[in-house]
Design an enzyme around this catalytic site. Structure first.
Site, PDB file in Angstrom:
ATOM      1  CE  LYS A  53      -3.716   2.613   1.064  1.00  0.00           C
ATOM      2  NZ  LYS A  53      -4.426   2.390   2.350  1.00  0.00           N
ATOM      3  CB  SER A  55       1.316   8.079  -1.457  1.00  0.00           C
ATOM      4  OG  SER A  55       1.418   8.156  -0.062  1.00  0.00           O
ATOM      5  CB  THR A 108      -1.922  11.307  -2.226  1.00  0.00           C
ATOM      6  OG1 THR A 108      -1.547  10.080  -2.842  1.00  0.00           O
ATOM      7  CG2 THR A 108      -2.939  12.019  -3.099  1.00  0.00           C
ATOM      8  CB  ALA A 109      -1.316  14.173   2.329  1.00  0.00           C
ATOM      9  CG  HIS A 152      -4.430   7.901   7.910  1.00  0.00           C
ATOM     10  ND1 HIS A 152      -4.871   7.473   6.668  1.00  0.00           N
ATOM     11  CD2 HIS A 152      -3.103   7.622   7.961  1.00  0.00           C
ATOM     12  CE1 HIS A 152      -3.842   6.943   6.012  1.00  0.00           C
ATOM     13  NE2 HIS A 152      -2.769   7.023   6.767  1.00  0.00           N
TER      14      HIS A 152
END
Length: 276
Positions: A53, A55, A108-109, A152
Site C-alpha cells: 500500500k 501513496s 498524495t497529501a 487518516h
C-alpha cells in the site's frame, strides 16, 4: 506472499480476511505493518514486498516494477488531507515562509498540498518537516512547527489538540476537478498474477463488508489507541465503492492527479497507459 500496509483501520479492515486465511485459495500473507512514508520508500528498494500500500503520489517512481491494482486502495469524497494550525485564521497566506510538518514527501497529501499552496500561499511555504502522521498534531500544538498536513483519523481528532483547520485539500480538489481524491494505492510486482491478486483482495473487501464484526479486534489492535467509534468512522470514510473497484472515475482521478503534478514538475512524467 509478502505484503506491506499501514496499521490504519481501513487497511486492517480490508485485509483482515486474507491475512487470517479466510479467502479460499489465497496464499498465506506475511504482513509488514508500516507507515505510508516507509512503504513508499520500500517500494523503490531491492527485496521489497510483493504487494504494498503506497501513496498514489509515489506511483511515478515504481511503475516500472509494480502494477497498480484496481482494488484495495483508498479514494473517496470528503476524505482529503487537512492543513492545521494552532491559530484561528483561515487565511492561507499565513503559511508564507513557515515550517510545515507533512507525513511523507511522496504522499498524495503532500502532492495535493504543493498543488494547493502554489495557488494560495504567496512566495510558498518555508521548511518542510517529515514526521510520522501521528506525531504531526502534537508538533503543531507544541509549537515545534507552524502548521501540519494531516491524514487518516486526524480528520476526526484534531479539535482535541486545540487546532484549527486552515484548509480541506480534499474539498479543494473535488471542487476543482469534480473527481474523488486518490489517496492510497495497492500495487503488486509485475512478475505476479495481478488478476488473481485483485480477486483475492476483492474477496477480502467483500468479506469485511459482510462480516464487519469479524475484523473488529484486529482493527483495534493496530489502531494506535483509537476509540472504536473513531476507528469505525475511519473505515466508513475510506472503504467505499472505489476500494472494491477503481472504475472509470477512479482511474480518471488518478490520471488527473499525476498529470497535473507532472505539469507542475512535482513528479516525473508518467505513461498513463501503465496505470491499467
Amino acid at each position: 506472499m509478502r505484503i506491506a500496509y499501514s496499521p490504519c483501520p481501513n487497511d486492517t479492515f480490508v485485509f483482515h480476511a486474507w491475512a487470517h486465511g479466510l479467502i479460499p485459495g489465497a496464499p498465506k500473507l506475511d504482513v509488514t505493518y508500516a507507515d505510508i512514508d516507509i512503504t513508499n520508500r520500500l517500494a523503490t528498494e531491492a527485496g521489497a514486498p510483493n504487494i504494498l500500500k503506497i501513496s498514489y503520489a509515489a506511483l511515478p517512481w515504481v511503475l516500472t516494477d509494480y502494477a497498480l491494482l484496481p482494488c484495495g486502495g483508498a479514494l473517496g469524497r470528503g476524505c482529503g488531507p487537512l492543513v492545521l494550525t494552532s491559530s484561528e485564521t483561515n487565511d492561507p497566506s499565513v503559511l508564507s515562509g513557515q515550517r510545515v510538518a507533512v507525513p511523507s514527501e511522496r504522499s498524495t497529501a503532500y502532492l495535493l498540498f504543493r498543488l494547493w499552496a502554489a495557488r494560495h500561499v504567496p512566495g510558498g511555504v518555508g521548511e518542510i518537516v517529515v514526521l510520522p502522521f501521528h506525531e504531526i498534531m502534537p508538533a503543531v500544538r507544541d509549537g515545534k512547527v507552524d502548521a501540519g498536513l494531516v491524514i487518516h483519523e486526524a480528520r476526526f481528532t484534531y479539535p482535541t489538540y486545540g487546532l484549527t483547520m486552515l484548509a480541506d485539500l480534499g474539498q479543494w480538489w473535488e471542487t476543482d476537478t469534480e473527481l474523488p481524491i486518490p489517496l492510497g494505492a495497492i500495487i503488486a510486482h509485475r512478475s505476479l498474477d495481478h488478476t488473481a491478486i485483485a480477486n483475492w483482495i476483492r474477496q477480502s473487501v467483500e468479506y469485511a463488508w459482510a462480516h464487519p464484526e469479524a475484523s473488529r479486534e484486529y482493527v483495534l489492535c493496530h489502531a494506535q489507541e483509537l476509540s472504536p467509534q473513531v476507528a469505525q468512522a475511519h473505515i466508513d470514510l475510506y472503504v467505499n465503492e472505489y476500494t472494491a473497484n477503481l472504475g472509470e472515475k477512479g482511474y480518471e482521478a488518478v490520471s488527473t492527479l499525476l498529470y497535473r503534478a507532472s505539469e507542475e514538475g512535482l513528479v516525473p512524467m508518467v505513461d498513463l497507459a501503465k496505470l491499467r
